[in-house]
Design a protein around this motif. Structure first.
Motif, PDB file in Angstrom:
ATOM      1  N   UNK A  35       2.162  21.543 -34.847  1.00  0.00           N
ATOM      2  CA  UNK A  35       0.924  21.923 -35.523  1.00  0.00           C
ATOM      3  C   UNK A  35       1.035  23.349 -36.049  1.00  0.00           C
ATOM      4  N   UNK A  36       0.170  23.679 -36.966  1.00  0.00           N
ATOM      5  CA  UNK A  36       0.161  25.040 -37.515  1.00  0.00           C
ATOM      6  C   UNK A  36      -1.245  25.623 -37.449  1.00  0.00           C
ATOM      7  N   UNK A  37      -1.287  26.942 -37.610  1.00  0.00           N
ATOM      8  CA  UNK A  37      -2.544  27.683 -37.643  1.00  0.00           C
ATOM      9  C   UNK A  37      -3.248  27.676 -36.278  1.00  0.00           C
ATOM     10  N   UNK A  38      -4.542  27.405 -36.300  1.00  0.00           N
ATOM     11  CA  UNK A  38      -5.359  27.598 -35.104  1.00  0.00           C
ATOM     12  C   UNK A  38      -6.141  26.335 -34.770  1.00  0.00           C
ATOM     13  N   UNK A  39      -6.365  26.106 -33.477  1.00  0.00           N
ATOM     14  CA  UNK A  39      -7.142  24.962 -33.020  1.00  0.00           C
ATOM     15  C   UNK A  39      -7.945  25.334 -31.788  1.00  0.00           C
ATOM     16  N   UNK A  40      -8.328  24.317 -31.028  1.00  0.00           N
ATOM     17  CA  UNK A  40      -9.164  24.542 -29.851  1.00  0.00           C
ATOM     18  C   UNK A  40      -8.678  23.693 -28.683  1.00  0.00           C
ATOM     19  N   UNK A  58      -9.326  27.163 -10.489  1.00  0.00           N
ATOM     20  CA  UNK A  58      -9.185  28.545 -10.952  1.00  0.00           C
ATOM     21  C   UNK A  58      -8.028  28.627 -11.941  1.00  0.00           C
ATOM     22  N   UNK A  59      -8.334  29.071 -13.172  1.00  0.00           N
ATOM     23  CA  UNK A  59      -7.346  29.123 -14.246  1.00  0.00           C
ATOM     24  C   UNK A  59      -6.937  30.563 -14.514  1.00  0.00           C
ATOM     25  N   UNK A  60      -5.639  30.782 -14.748  1.00  0.00           N
ATOM     26  CA  UNK A  60      -5.130  32.141 -14.981  1.00  0.00           C
ATOM     27  C   UNK A  60      -3.824  32.084 -15.758  1.00  0.00           C
ATOM     28  N   UNK A  61      -3.262  33.265 -16.076  1.00  0.00           N
ATOM     29  CA  UNK A  61      -1.968  33.382 -16.767  1.00  0.00           C
ATOM     30  C   UNK A  61      -1.919  32.558 -18.057  1.00  0.00           C
ATOM     31  N   UNK A  62      -2.844  32.879 -18.940  1.00  0.00           N
ATOM     32  CA  UNK A  62      -2.985  32.126 -20.188  1.00  0.00           C
ATOM     33  C   UNK A  62      -1.944  32.534 -21.227  1.00  0.00           C
ATOM     34  N   UNK A  63      -1.431  31.574 -21.934  1.00  0.00           N
ATOM     35  CA  UNK A  63      -0.498  31.800 -23.037  1.00  0.00           C
ATOM     36  C   UNK A  63      -0.988  30.994 -24.238  1.00  0.00           C
ATOM     37  N   UNK A  64      -1.020  31.629 -25.420  1.00  0.00           N
ATOM     38  CA  UNK A  64      -1.406  30.939 -26.637  1.00  0.00           C
ATOM     39  C   UNK A  64      -2.894  30.856 -26.880  1.00  0.00           C
ATOM     40  N   UNK A  65      -3.702  31.471 -26.018  1.00  0.00           N
ATOM     41  CA  UNK A  65      -5.153  31.454 -26.198  1.00  0.00           C
ATOM     42  C   UNK A  65      -5.562  32.560 -27.175  1.00  0.00           C
ATOM     43  N   UNK A  71     -15.263  32.097 -26.649  1.00  0.00           N
ATOM     44  CA  UNK A  71     -15.187  30.759 -26.062  1.00  0.00           C
ATOM     45  C   UNK A  71     -16.573  30.234 -25.687  1.00  0.00           C
ATOM     46  N   UNK A  72     -16.691  28.928 -25.660  1.00  0.00           N
ATOM     47  CA  UNK A  72     -17.931  28.288 -25.229  1.00  0.00           C
ATOM     48  C   UNK A  72     -17.767  27.843 -23.774  1.00  0.00           C
ATOM     49  N   UNK A  73     -18.601  28.399 -22.887  1.00  0.00           N
ATOM     50  CA  UNK A  73     -18.555  28.069 -21.466  1.00  0.00           C
ATOM     51  C   UNK A  73     -19.831  27.336 -21.083  1.00  0.00           C
ATOM     52  N   UNK A  74     -19.696  26.307 -20.273  1.00  0.00           N
ATOM     53  CA  UNK A  74     -20.881  25.592 -19.829  1.00  0.00           C
ATOM     54  C   UNK A  74     -20.680  25.079 -18.412  1.00  0.00           C
ATOM     55  N   UNK A  75     -21.783  24.679 -17.782  1.00  0.00           N
ATOM     56  CA  UNK A  75     -21.712  24.196 -16.415  1.00  0.00           C
ATOM     57  C   UNK A  75     -21.383  25.316 -15.450  1.00  0.00           C
ATOM     58  N   UNK A  76     -20.761  24.961 -14.355  1.00  0.00           N
ATOM     59  CA  UNK A  76     -20.415  25.919 -13.302  1.00  0.00           C
ATOM     60  C   UNK A  76     -19.096  26.605 -13.661  1.00  0.00           C
ATOM     61  N   UNK A  97     -14.373  25.646 -23.808  1.00  0.00           N
ATOM     62  CA  UNK A  97     -13.913  25.280 -25.150  1.00  0.00           C
ATOM     63  C   UNK A  97     -13.413  26.561 -25.797  1.00  0.00           C
ATOM     64  N   UNK A  98     -12.088  26.679 -25.926  1.00  0.00           N
ATOM     65  CA  UNK A  98     -11.474  27.960 -26.265  1.00  0.00           C
ATOM     66  C   UNK A  98     -10.522  27.827 -27.452  1.00  0.00           C
ATOM     67  N   UNK A  99     -10.542  28.807 -28.331  1.00  0.00           N
ATOM     68  CA  UNK A  99      -9.616  28.832 -29.461  1.00  0.00           C
ATOM     69  C   UNK A  99      -8.197  29.089 -28.973  1.00  0.00           C
ATOM     70  N   UNK A 100      -7.229  28.428 -29.626  1.00  0.00           N
ATOM     71  CA  UNK A 100      -5.814  28.604 -29.285  1.00  0.00           C
ATOM     72  C   UNK A 100      -4.996  28.721 -30.568  1.00  0.00           C
ATOM     73  N   UNK A 101      -3.807  29.303 -30.432  1.00  0.00           N
ATOM     74  CA  UNK A 101      -2.895  29.469 -31.565  1.00  0.00           C
ATOM     75  C   UNK A 101      -1.835  28.374 -31.539  1.00  0.00           C
TER      76      UNK A 101
END
Length: 216
Positions: A35-40, A58-65, A71-76, A97-101
């Motif tokens: 894929x190219x450009x940007x997505x979610x 628990x999420x951490x050490x993000x790559x490509x975000x 970002x859109x966060x909802x719930x707990x 719901x987060x933008x990614x490269x």
């Protein structure tokens, strides 16, 4: 009397140490070189039924975000890319719901943890990972027909007689997950402190008893 108190204290210490357990860290990666450009990316964590024990992903050490979009966060759900996100499985679906490269690897680490639940009606909690195009509505890849997820991780909280476990299902070869194994209950750092304090108190009681016997 003292013996009874010591038994009660020890039981309280041990029950506290076993109240919250965690599994090994897993790595989730998606190869977006096609894929190219940007997505979610859409990350959802929820319990399969109301019988699920309270748990977190628990999420951490993000790559490509992509940090240029909010970002859109909802719930707990709480946290950020810098501090890491924590998602809870109660009170509906937790969602990020987060933008990614696109064009390379998108990845993050995930740690599951949860309180000890009942062996009766034991149920799963699921972390689903889906990918969308720039329009935020077109699902990408060959995901699960029901949810569109490229990969799902299934967390099963421990009980008093069974260890916790994490299993995975990969629907598209662009996604991958590190090996998961069943983990026996392990006290969290706070529980170790509680246990240490309790055992220290037991030791103090023992020393006082020996000192009193020596004085007599």
């Amino acid at each position: 009397m003292r013996l009874t108190f010591k038994k009660i204290l020890l039981a309280a210490v041990l029950s506290t140490s076993a109240a919250f357990v965690s599994a090994e860290t897993l790595r989730v990666e998606i190869d977006t070189s096609s894929f190219t450009h940007q997505g979610w990316i859409d990350l959802m964590f929820n319990a399969s039924s109301g019988n699920a024990a309270s748990s977190t992903a628990q999420l951490s050490n993000f790559v490509g975000f992509n940090t240029q979009f909010v970002p859109e966060l909802s719930g707990q759900t709480s946290g950020s890319l810098a501090s890491g996100y924590t998602m809870g499985n109660l009170n509906g679906t937790a969602d990020i719901f987060h933008a990614v490269n696109f064009g390379g690897k998108i990845g993050f680490d995930v740690d599951f943890a949860g309180s000890i639940g009942s062996a009766i009606n034991r149920s799963l909690s699921t972390l689903s990972v889906a990918l969308y195009g720039a329009d935020q509505s077109t699902l990408l890849g060959h995901g699960d027909p029901a949810s569109g997820a490229l990969v799902q991780l299934y967390w099963l909280s421990p009980t008093s007689t069974a260890a916790s476990s994490v299993t995975t299902r990969v629907f598209d070869s662009m996604a991958s997950v590190g090996a998961a194994t069943a983990i026996s209950p392990v006290p969290e750092p706070s529980a170790w402190l509680t246990m240490g304090a309790g055992l220290g108190l037991l030791g103090l009681i023992g020393r006082r008893k020996r000192a009193a016997a020596f004085a007599v």
